[in-house]
Design an enzyme around this catalytic site. Structure first.
Site, PDB file in Angstrom:
ATOM      1  N   GLU A 122      54.388  37.420  50.956  1.00 43.59           N
ATOM      2  CA  GLU A 122      54.362  38.890  50.874  1.00 43.59           C
ATOM      3  C   GLU A 122      54.092  39.424  49.479  1.00 43.59           C
ATOM      4  O   GLU A 122      53.976  40.632  49.291  1.00 43.59           O
ATOM      5  CB  GLU A 122      55.705  39.444  51.326  1.00 43.59           C
ATOM      6  CG  GLU A 122      56.093  39.057  52.708  1.00 43.59           C
ATOM      7  CD  GLU A 122      57.325  39.791  53.176  1.00 43.59           C
ATOM      8  OE1 GLU A 122      58.202  40.045  52.346  1.00 43.59           O
ATOM      9  OE2 GLU A 122      57.383  40.116  54.373  1.00 43.59           O
ATOM     10  N   GLN A 165      56.672  32.735  49.051  1.00 47.79           N
ATOM     11  CA  GLN A 165      57.078  31.668  49.972  1.00 47.79           C
ATOM     12  C   GLN A 165      55.860  30.876  50.396  1.00 47.79           C
ATOM     13  O   GLN A 165      54.731  31.223  50.078  1.00 47.79           O
ATOM     14  CB  GLN A 165      57.744  32.284  51.202  1.00 47.79           C
ATOM     15  CG  GLN A 165      56.817  33.165  52.030  1.00 47.79           C
ATOM     16  CD  GLN A 165      57.594  34.160  52.870  1.00 47.79           C
ATOM     17  OE1 GLN A 165      57.847  35.277  52.432  1.00 47.79           O
ATOM     18  NE2 GLN A 165      57.955  33.773  54.068  1.00 47.79           N
TER      19      GLN A 165
HETATM   20  C1  BGC Z   1      60.195  37.116  54.456  1.00 49.07           C
HETATM   21  C2  BGC Z   1      59.561  37.192  55.823  1.00 49.07           C
HETATM   22  C3  BGC Z   1      60.648  37.233  56.882  1.00 49.07           C
HETATM   23  C4  BGC Z   1      61.591  38.402  56.596  1.00 49.07           C
HETATM   24  C5  BGC Z   1      62.735  38.463  57.583  1.00 49.07           C
HETATM   25  C6  BGC Z   1      61.150  38.280  54.284  1.00 49.07           C
HETATM   26  O1  BGC Z   1      61.804  38.168  53.053  1.00 49.07           O
HETATM   27  O2  BGC Z   1      59.217  37.176  53.452  1.00 49.07           O
HETATM   28  O3  BGC Z   1      58.735  36.068  56.029  1.00 49.07           O
HETATM   29  O4  BGC Z   1      60.098  37.385  58.137  1.00 49.07           O
HETATM   30  O5  BGC Z   1      62.123  38.243  55.306  1.00 49.07           O
HETATM   31  O6  BGC Z   1      63.508  37.310  57.533  1.00 49.07           O
END
Ligand code: BGC
Length: 806
Positions: free
Chosen positions: A494, A616
């Protein structure tokens, strides 16, 4: 050490909110944090009660715009139970001398106990043993029992029992500028001398909740005590105060039982009628306790994973199993809900449903497939909303939201607060269209584990084809490359949502998204051949998919563009290779913890978009989602060369460029590293195991546990360490235990057969306990063995041979 228990010694207010989250009790319908029953929301106490699917929307004017958020509502606090000795204050551990304090989560039975002794300014010493449960058997019931002893005093005391709907959503500090009042008052009543009732309604979604509570006091001789009773009511709040004379050294038992219903519940007439009925029928706490133990015995029979040789790992594994079951359990099946990524344990991410099911379902598929099925139906029931979302963007098919809540609308926030800088910044993470691929992947894996053809041909296939259709529309042909490309997306990482200095949102050709798209399109065609001919015709007609469209899917599945940097290193997205290297050491020195690099950089007026720095695993997701054989086939189909050695090179490349700002990242790294670097894999596994227990992100666990990471750790054990894999032909097992574990034992439900394994470094024991057929094939290492029902065999792993037969 009892590995079914989590015990905290000593009263530590600063740690209390973390303990609360980790001591949450739930039953897949209702979750209540392990807060102190005697306190309401304050600096060290946050009593949150959540209902699966209990959302409400609210608008806020902020940063010059009107935002609408959908929140998992903090419903009335049913815990409220306190006491006051004559001439003293209501119990508050922060304002009295605490002589002893112990808090224990008994995971085997689903019980939270708190034992403490206090001394007030008049030197009165009182001991309280509190036990609490949220019934797994009767999902609308919960209860608290207090064993109360005035150790060195006698006198009049008052017991206050209440239902408190004055609560707001106040768990997450960075949401506090947003509207957090979700409950409206409806009605309260003293039903009986020992029963009170409270009704509230959510302000927008009109969910009515009824809570009825019965409080009774018993003497040491188990006789119900006659008390004085007074009651008080105000908006959204009702209490009873029970008075009696307590005698020194005598034990009094106070029992509060609560019945909780909402208008969302299936098979009800009306919430208050049901709550009244249940509270009348509810037995004493001892009966609830017995039922709770029975219910948990059956759950653990299916759910447990035994670890020998490492008690700490065993305890944390059980903690992860426990919290998965608090959030989703057999009670969840009729509820039409998805999996909230932070459990029913707190308010982070507003209880939204993301793609985390990808990490959660592999554990549930092999134990509670009936639950996974119902969670997949949550998506099916929201297919029309996903179709509408696709249409709005000019696509056919279905585009599921990145964050989902009540009705499947996109619930991602458009701006979010960086607590480090105090700035509200645009949030484009909703462009993570790969959530669609995750849903398709989950459908396929559910089918592979269960062989549930009915589900596949009726519901699964329809979702799958609608997703495939979306991808086929999203992929655009690039004549110069003679390849299909996907633009304006964000990958699992993200931190990258657009190119540096670009006004446009999204990225081009995120490798993970593109490869998943190729897989979805190919698998969609396979599914059409798998389901009954008549259903195939029906679906194609119903969805208006013709041969031309199907041949386009085939073409795209062979010609999707995958960006490479060089020598087999997959490029996270096109253009990533041109970003600057990030000065990791400099930032670690300057800030210490840089897991949330996005916040650090934004507070400096910079952005992770500038750097080769990921939150991630993104590219590396491919090596988790697919086996090397599957990947080889996919790349071959796409006309790209892909050698096994490339996997290692990609891991090395991205390992240096990931901050692990999501707990999910540790899981993927541990998984992909397990074949190449056992030491590093174990290191990541350990970080994953303690991530909530020790709150390694510094403050996120008190806002809710990380269900994906918790379930991921269990999947690592079953599929990676124990080496289970499900292929088309059979169930395979090829254990590769880490040195720090001696033995793993687990039982699974594979296509309606219960099979138990005990895997060590040298030996493997397999028992085909029961099932729908008399025989079944199980592959050990690389040979298939036929098992009869009731048969147990042992294999010598060193030699890969069978030891003996029973
Ligand atoms: C992560 C996502 C995840 C979300 C909910 C975020 O911090 O980047 O991949 O789906 O948290 O757990």
């Amino acid at each position: 050490m009892d590995t079914f228990c989590l015990t905290y010694h000593g009263w530590d207010p600063k740690e209390q909110k973390l303990r609360e989250a980790l001591c949450t009790l739930g039953n897949g319908y209702l979750g209540t944090r392990g807060a102190a029953e005697e306190n309401s929301n304050n600096e060290f106490n946050y009593p949150g009660t959540y209902i699966a699917g209990g959302y409400n929307r609210a608008k806020t004017e902020i940063a010059g715009r009107t935002l609408e958020n959908e929140d998992l509502v903090n419903f009335p606090n049913w815990l409220c139970l306190s006491f006051r000795p004559e001439g003293g204050e209501w119990l508050n551990l922060e304002e009295t001398e605490v002589l002893d304090y112990e808090q224990k989560l008994e995971m085997k039975k689903g019980i939270l106990t708190r034992k403490f002794r206090i001394k007030d300014p008049h030197y009165r010493i009182t001991s309280i043993e509190s036990r609490r449960l949220v019934s797994m058997k009767d999902m609308h019931l919960a209860g608290i029992q207090w064993n109360f002893t005035p150790e060195n005093w006698s006198g009049d005391i008052e017991i206050r029992t209440a239902l408190d709907g004055t609560v707001i959503n106040n768990n997450v500090a960075r949401y506090r500028e947003l509207e957090n009042r979700h409950l409206k008052p409806l009605y309260s009543e003293v039903i009986d001398k020992d029963v009170i009732l409270l009704l509230v309604r959510t302000a927008q979604s009109d969910i009515t909740m009824a809570q009825a509570a019965r409080t009774r006091i018993y003497t040491q001789e188990k006789k119900q005590l006659k008390t004085t009773v007074s009651s008080h009511q105000k908006d959204k709040y009702i209490e009873q105060v029970l008075g009696f004379h307590a005698e020194e050294g005598k034990k009094y038992t106070i029992e509060k039982v609560a019945a909780i219903y909402t208008s969302r519940d299936p098979s009800i007439s009306e919430p208050s009628l049901e709550a009244r009925k249940d509270i009348q029928r509810a037995g004493p706490f001892s009966e609830m306790l017995e039922k709770q133990q029975d219910a948990y015995q059956f759950l653990w029979h299916r759910a447990d994973i035994g670890i020998s040789g490492n008690k700490k790992v065993q305890q944390l594994v059980r903690l992860h199993i426990f919290h998965n079951l608090q959030t989703i359990s057999p009670n969840t099946i009729p509820l039409d809900v998805g999996v909230p990524s932070r459990g029913l344990h707190g308010e982070a991410y507003r209880g939204h449903v993301f793609w985390d099911e990808l990490y959660i379902f592999p554990y549930f598929n092999l134990r509670f497939p009936e639950i996974t099925r119902s969670l997949l139906m949550y998506r099916y029931y929201r297919l029309d909303e996903a179709r509408y979302a696709a249409k709005k963007e000019g696509y056919k098919g279905a585009m599921f939201p990145w964050q989902s809540g009540s009705n499947g609308r996109e619930e991602s926030q458009v701006i979010h607060l960086n607590p480090k800088s105090g700035n509200w910044i645009p949030d484009n993470t909703h462009l993570q269209r790969h959530v669609n691929a995750a849903i398709a992947y989950n459908i396929w894996n559910y089918y592979l584990t269960t062989e549930d053809r009915l589900f596949l041909s009726h519901y699964g296939a329809e979702i799958f084809l609608s997703i495939a259709r979306f991808w086929a529309g999203k992929a655009k042909y690039n004549r110069d490359r003679d390849r299909y490309e996907i633009h304006h997306v964000v990958g699992p990482d993200e931190y990258h949502t657009s190119y540096p200095d670009s006004g446009e949102h999204g990225l081009k050709n995120n490798a993970y998204t593109n490869v998943m798209t190729a897989w979805v399109l190919q698998k969609a065609l396979e599914i059409l051949d798998l389901i009954e001919k008549s259903r195939k015709e029906e679906l194609l007609l119903h969805l208006a998919i013709d041969e031309k469209e199907l041949s386009l899917w085939k073409k795209i599945s062979k010609k999707i563009f995958v960006p490479f940097i060089k020598d087999g290193i997959i490029n996270q997205f096109e253009g990533y290779e041109q970003l600057q290297e990030f000065p990791w050491e400099e930032y670690r020195e300057k800030y210490g913890d840089i897991q949330r690099l996005d916040r650090v950089l934004e507070s400096e007026g910079n952005s992770p978009n500038t750097y080769k720095a990921s939150k991630q695993a993104d590219v590396l997701m491919l090596f988790y989602v697919f086996s090397k054989e599957e990947l080889h086939t996919i790349f071959h189909h796409l006309g790209y060369e892909f050698k096994e050695d490339h996997i290692r090179q990609n891991i090395e490349y991205y390992k240096e460029r990931t901050s692990h700002g999501s707990t999910l990242s540790r899981f993927v790294f541990s998984w992909v590293l397990s074949k190449y670097d056992k030491k590093q894999s174990w290191k990541n596994f350990k970080a994953l195991l303690i991530s909530d227990f020790e709150d390694i992100q510094g403050g996120t666990t008190p806002e809710g546990i990380h269900l994906g990471a918790m379930a991921g750790s269990l999947d690592l054990i079953q599929r990676n360490f124990a080496g289970l894999s499900i292929r088309d032909d059979a169930l395979w097992i090829d254990p590769k235990l880490p040195d720090s574990i001696e033995e793993i034992s687990l039982c699974i439900n594979y296509r309606n057969h219960r099979i138990c394994f005990t895997a060590g470094h040298e030996k493997l024991r397999i028992a085909f306990e029961e099932g729908w057929s008399d025989k079944m094939n199980i592959g050990v290492r690389d040979a298939i063995h036929e098992f009869n029902r009731g048969e147990m065999r042992e294999f010598h792993l060193g030699l890969g041979t069978e030891n003996n037969k029973d």
